[in-house]
Design a protein around this motif. Sequence first.
Motif, short mmCIF file in Angstrom:
data_model
loop_
_atom_site.label_atom_id
_atom_site.label_comp_id
_atom_site.label_asym_id
_atom_site.label_seq_id
_atom_site.Cartn_x
_atom_site.Cartn_y
_atom_site.Cartn_z
N GLU A 3 0.85 -1.18 0.00
CA GLU A 3 0.00 0.00 0.00
C GLU A 3 0.89 1.23 0.00
OE1 GLU A 3 -3.12 0.16 2.86
OE2 GLU A 3 -3.34 -2.01 2.85
N ARG A 4 0.46 2.24 -0.76
CA ARG A 4 1.21 3.49 -0.79
C ARG A 4 0.29 4.61 -0.33
NH1 ARG A 4 4.25 3.84 -6.46
NH2 ARG A 4 2.29 4.81 -6.93
N ALA A 5 0.85 5.52 0.43
CA ALA A 5 0.08 6.67 0.91
C ALA A 5 -0.18 7.63 -0.25
CB ALA A 5 0.83 7.39 2.02
N ALA A 6 -1.36 8.16 -0.28
CA ALA A 6 -1.69 9.16 -1.30
C ALA A 6 -0.94 10.45 -0.98
CB ALA A 6 -3.20 9.41 -1.32
N THR A 7 -0.38 11.05 -2.02
CA THR A 7 0.33 12.31 -1.85
C THR A 7 -0.19 13.32 -2.86
OG1 THR A 7 2.04 11.72 -3.45
CG2 THR A 7 2.43 11.10 -1.14
N ARG A 8 0.10 14.59 -2.62
CA ARG A 8 -0.28 15.63 -3.59
C ARG A 8 0.35 15.34 -4.94
NH1 ARG A 8 0.79 21.59 -1.89
NH2 ARG A 8 -0.42 21.89 -3.76
N GLU A 9 1.61 14.93 -4.92
CA GLU A 9 2.33 14.67 -6.17
C GLU A 9 1.72 13.49 -6.91
OE1 GLU A 9 3.78 15.03 -3.15
OE2 GLU A 9 4.67 17.02 -3.44
N GLY A 10 1.35 12.45 -6.18
CA GLY A 10 0.73 11.29 -6.80
C GLY A 10 -0.61 11.63 -7.44
N LEU A 11 -1.42 12.43 -6.74
CA LEU A 11 -2.70 12.87 -7.28
C LEU A 11 -2.50 13.74 -8.51
CD1 LEU A 11 -5.77 13.09 -7.14
CD2 LEU A 11 -5.48 14.99 -5.55
#
Length: 73
Positions: A3-11
């Motif tokens: 699982e990976r945490a959602a980040t601003r960069e990912g979004l």
Amino acid sequence: MSERAATREGLRDAVRNLKDVEVDMLLPGVTLSTGSDDAFPIETMQLMRFEGELWQLLGKSVDARKEFGPPVK
């Protein structure tokens, strides 16, 4: 599966890679598309006329990218 945490960069990266995504809240025929150098997802328009209590669609939707080409930089 990790699982990976959602980040601003990912979004940001995810929404910069949309291709003809249909959203029920938009008019029929209007889709979302973006790219690495194009952050404006909606480039389709349609004329409407207010008639009494309701808005009525006029003609067909117009894809600004197809009609006018890509944005000028």
